[in-house]
Design a protein around this motif. Structure first.
Motif, PDB file in Angstrom:
ATOM      1  N   TYR A 135      -2.317   0.128  12.063  1.00  0.00           N
ATOM      2  CA  TYR A 135      -1.695  -0.614  11.148  1.00  0.00           C
ATOM      3  C   TYR A 135      -1.127   0.343  10.213  1.00  0.00           C
ATOM      4  N   HIS A 136       0.175   0.266   9.879  1.00  0.00           N
ATOM      5  CA  HIS A 136       0.961   1.204   9.095  1.00  0.00           C
ATOM      6  C   HIS A 136       1.767   0.412   8.016  1.00  0.00           C
ATOM      7  N   THR A 137       1.684   0.701   6.621  1.00  0.00           N
ATOM      8  CA  THR A 137       2.652   0.321   5.776  1.00  0.00           C
ATOM      9  C   THR A 137       3.598   1.372   5.228  1.00  0.00           C
ATOM     10  N   THR A 138       4.759   0.949   4.783  1.00  0.00           N
ATOM     11  CA  THR A 138       5.541   1.769   4.294  1.00  0.00           C
ATOM     12  C   THR A 138       5.731   1.666   2.687  1.00  0.00           C
ATOM     13  N   ALA A 139       6.488   2.300   2.253  1.00  0.00           N
ATOM     14  CA  ALA A 139       6.941   2.404   0.736  1.00  0.00           C
ATOM     15  C   ALA A 139       7.199   0.860   0.339  1.00  0.00           C
ATOM     16  N   GLY A 140       6.642   0.348  -0.755  1.00  0.00           N
ATOM     17  CA  GLY A 140       7.030  -1.220  -1.298  1.00  0.00           C
ATOM     18  C   GLY A 140       6.365  -2.134  -0.043  1.00  0.00           C
ATOM     19  N   THR A 157       0.290   0.753  -0.109  1.00  0.00           N
ATOM     20  CA  THR A 157       1.756   1.535   0.483  1.00  0.00           C
ATOM     21  C   THR A 157       1.559   2.636   0.985  1.00  0.00           C
ATOM     22  N   ASN A 158       2.364   3.300   2.265  1.00  0.00           N
ATOM     23  CA  ASN A 158       2.247   4.493   2.760  1.00  0.00           C
ATOM     24  C   ASN A 158       0.762   4.752   3.448  1.00  0.00           C
ATOM     25  N   SER A 159       0.296   3.784   4.101  1.00  0.00           N
ATOM     26  CA  SER A 159      -0.861   4.156   4.300  1.00  0.00           C
ATOM     27  C   SER A 159      -1.122   3.651   5.738  1.00  0.00           C
ATOM     28  N   HIS A 160      -1.991   4.244   6.558  1.00  0.00           N
ATOM     29  CA  HIS A 160      -2.344   4.147   8.167  1.00  0.00           C
ATOM     30  C   HIS A 160      -3.697   3.988   8.193  1.00  0.00           C
ATOM     31  N   ARG A 277      -0.837  -5.335  -9.680  1.00  0.00           N
ATOM     32  CA  ARG A 277      -0.533  -4.656 -10.706  1.00  0.00           C
ATOM     33  C   ARG A 277      -0.584  -3.252 -10.843  1.00  0.00           C
ATOM     34  N   MET A 278       0.373  -2.594 -11.554  1.00  0.00           N
ATOM     35  CA  MET A 278       0.381  -1.336 -11.643  1.00  0.00           C
ATOM     36  C   MET A 278       0.181  -0.753 -13.106  1.00  0.00           C
ATOM     37  N   ASP A 279      -0.897   0.134 -13.075  1.00  0.00           N
ATOM     38  CA  ASP A 279      -1.347   0.845 -14.491  1.00  0.00           C
ATOM     39  C   ASP A 279      -1.003   2.101 -14.367  1.00  0.00           C
ATOM     40  N   VAL A 280      -0.601   2.448 -15.782  1.00  0.00           N
ATOM     41  CA  VAL A 280      -0.283   3.977 -15.939  1.00  0.00           C
ATOM     42  C   VAL A 280      -0.821   4.445 -17.392  1.00  0.00           C
ATOM     43  N   ALA A 289       7.431   7.788 -12.090  1.00  0.00           N
ATOM     44  CA  ALA A 289       8.743   7.532 -10.820  1.00  0.00           C
ATOM     45  C   ALA A 289       8.205   7.522  -9.739  1.00  0.00           C
ATOM     46  N   GLN A 290       7.170   8.502  -9.440  1.00  0.00           N
ATOM     47  CA  GLN A 290       6.678   8.487  -8.123  1.00  0.00           C
ATOM     48  C   GLN A 290       5.720   7.365  -7.763  1.00  0.00           C
ATOM     49  N   LYS A 291       5.345   6.766  -8.703  1.00  0.00           N
ATOM     50  CA  LYS A 291       4.386   5.199  -8.449  1.00  0.00           C
ATOM     51  C   LYS A 291       5.375   4.371  -8.284  1.00  0.00           C
ATOM     52  N   LEU A 292       6.503   4.418  -8.976  1.00  0.00           N
ATOM     53  CA  LEU A 292       7.495   3.298  -8.888  1.00  0.00           C
ATOM     54  C   LEU A 292       8.272   3.271  -7.490  1.00  0.00           C
ATOM     55  N   GLU A 293       8.511   4.545  -6.944  1.00  0.00           N
ATOM     56  CA  GLU A 293       9.092   4.634  -5.551  1.00  0.00           C
ATOM     57  C   GLU A 293       8.312   4.019  -4.728  1.00  0.00           C
ATOM     58  N   ALA A 294       6.805   4.334  -4.722  1.00  0.00           N
ATOM     59  CA  ALA A 294       6.085   3.922  -3.591  1.00  0.00           C
ATOM     60  C   ALA A 294       5.710   2.320  -3.645  1.00  0.00           C
ATOM     61  N   TRP A 295       5.596   1.889  -4.934  1.00  0.00           N
ATOM     62  CA  TRP A 295       5.593   0.709  -5.193  1.00  0.00           C
ATOM     63  C   TRP A 295       6.776  -0.328  -4.768  1.00  0.00           C
TER      64      TRP A 295
END
Length: 348
Positions: A135-140, A157-160, A277-280, A289-295
């Motif tokens: 299984y593979h997920t892409t950005a977002g 995201t972005n995981s295999h 949920r995304m926490d910073v 910005a890197q997190k937002l790109e992946a999310w």
């Protein structure tokens, strides 16, 4: 139960629907066939409920055993939110003698709630077979996979993820949250690039991206055993995390610390992604910005080096990328413009 807009798992709690699935009562069969035909949008929900029914009752050769399997699966879904609650524990430090670390990858199964749900099919030979092994997920994108024994994995995201044929051994490159069903005879094994994780039955998060400087395991409930290349095992207790950041020259150091808990929600921030949920926390805009790109699966570039260094602390729940940027601008202003799928950030 609200029969106007039920979830598949809600239908599995209805005795009449279960009799419809078993095909043993014509009155129930007629009722549910009419219920589905009355509103076409109900058909996908009913079909998913039927697939869940087939998965969860397969291999259970008695009616009581089938009912027990169904009730257990529904209970696991209802308990998932509670698994995210954490309390901090004392920090510990562990040092390994060796320098080399195993380079594998891993993860597996958990959840009947959010994201795409992948099912495993039951064959006529009374044995489980995988519809696919990788299984593979892409950005977002994220994906939820459910195993025949009721274990579930949510893939970030972005995981295999690679699942072995025994369904109890997996390899992960990326991040995943696991809720593993207890099986003392067949322990669950997760391979990552830096170490292996042996599980009897528990809920935990693993972050092991290829190329990342550190690999982390966050334990929510139960117990896991960390097995690095040196074979010096480390056992995690609930609300602890194990971090390994290999160095080129120094001995490999593994650190055990307590999970980070949000003071407002009392949830572990390490698993916030599984709650959508995304926490910073005091991070630069460049890191955010890197997190937002992946999310969100978009691209962000900076027209200003100064803007890259702005720092923020924030949390986002089901927000669009534009709403997230608007929230950030309120505490430390900046400007941005959109060109296709590209966002360009500059000083205000």
């Amino acid at each position: 139960m609200d029969l106007q807009n039920p979830a598949p798992e809600d239908l599995l709690c209805d005795e009449s629907f279960l009799r419809y699935c078993w095909g043993e009562n014509q009155t129930d069969i007629t009722y549910w066939e009419y219920w589905i035909q009355e509103r076409p949008e109900r058909q996908p929900v009913a079909e998913r409920a039927r697939r869940l029914f087939d998965i969860l009752t397969a291999g259970q050769h008695s009616r009581p055993a089938q009912l027990a399997a169904l009730k257990d699966a529904v209970a696991r879904r209802e308990q998932f939110t509670a698994l995210m609650l954490n309390r901090p524990a004392p920090a510990r430090v562990v040092k390994f003698k060796g320098k080399k670390i195993l380079h594998y990858a891993a993860a597996v199964a958990v959840l009947i709630t959010a994201g795409a749900l992948t099912y495993f099919q039951y064959t006529k030979k009374q044995s489980w077979s995988l519809t696919k092994y990788e299984y593979h997920t892409t950005a977002g994108s994220r994906q939820t996979i459910m195993l025949p024994d009721g274990s579930v994995v949510m893939l970030n995201t972005n995981s295999h993820l690679y699942i072995g044929k025994d369904l109890r051994t997996v390899t992960l490159n990326g991040e995943a949250f696991f809720d593993i069903r207890h099986d003392a005879v067949h322990p669950f094994l997760v391979h990552t690039k830096d170490y292996n994780i042996r599980v009897l039955g528990t809920s935990f998060n693993v972050r092991a991206y290829a190329g990342a400087r550190r690999t982390e395991t966050d334990l929510i409930t139960g117990k896991v055993e960390i097995v690095p290349a040196t074979k010096e095992k480390v056992v995690l207790r609930p609300n602890e995390k194990f971090i390994l950041a290999p160095a080129a020259t120094a001995p490999v150091k593994g650190t055990i610390a307590h999970l980070d808990v949000d003071t407002l929600t009392h949830h572990a921030t390490e698993t916030s992604w599984a709650r959508n949920r995304m926490d910073v926390h005091d991070e630069t805009l460049a890191a955010i910005a890197q997190k937002l790109e992946a999310w969100y699966g978009i691209r962000i570039i900076f027209a200003s080096e100064k803007a890259r260094q702005y720092r923020y602390t924030a949390s986002f729940n089901d927000e669009t990328v534009f709403r997230a940027l608007q929230y950030l601008k309120q505490s430390y202003p900046f400007s941005y413009k959109v060109e296709g799928d590209l966002i360009i950030i500059s000083e205000s």
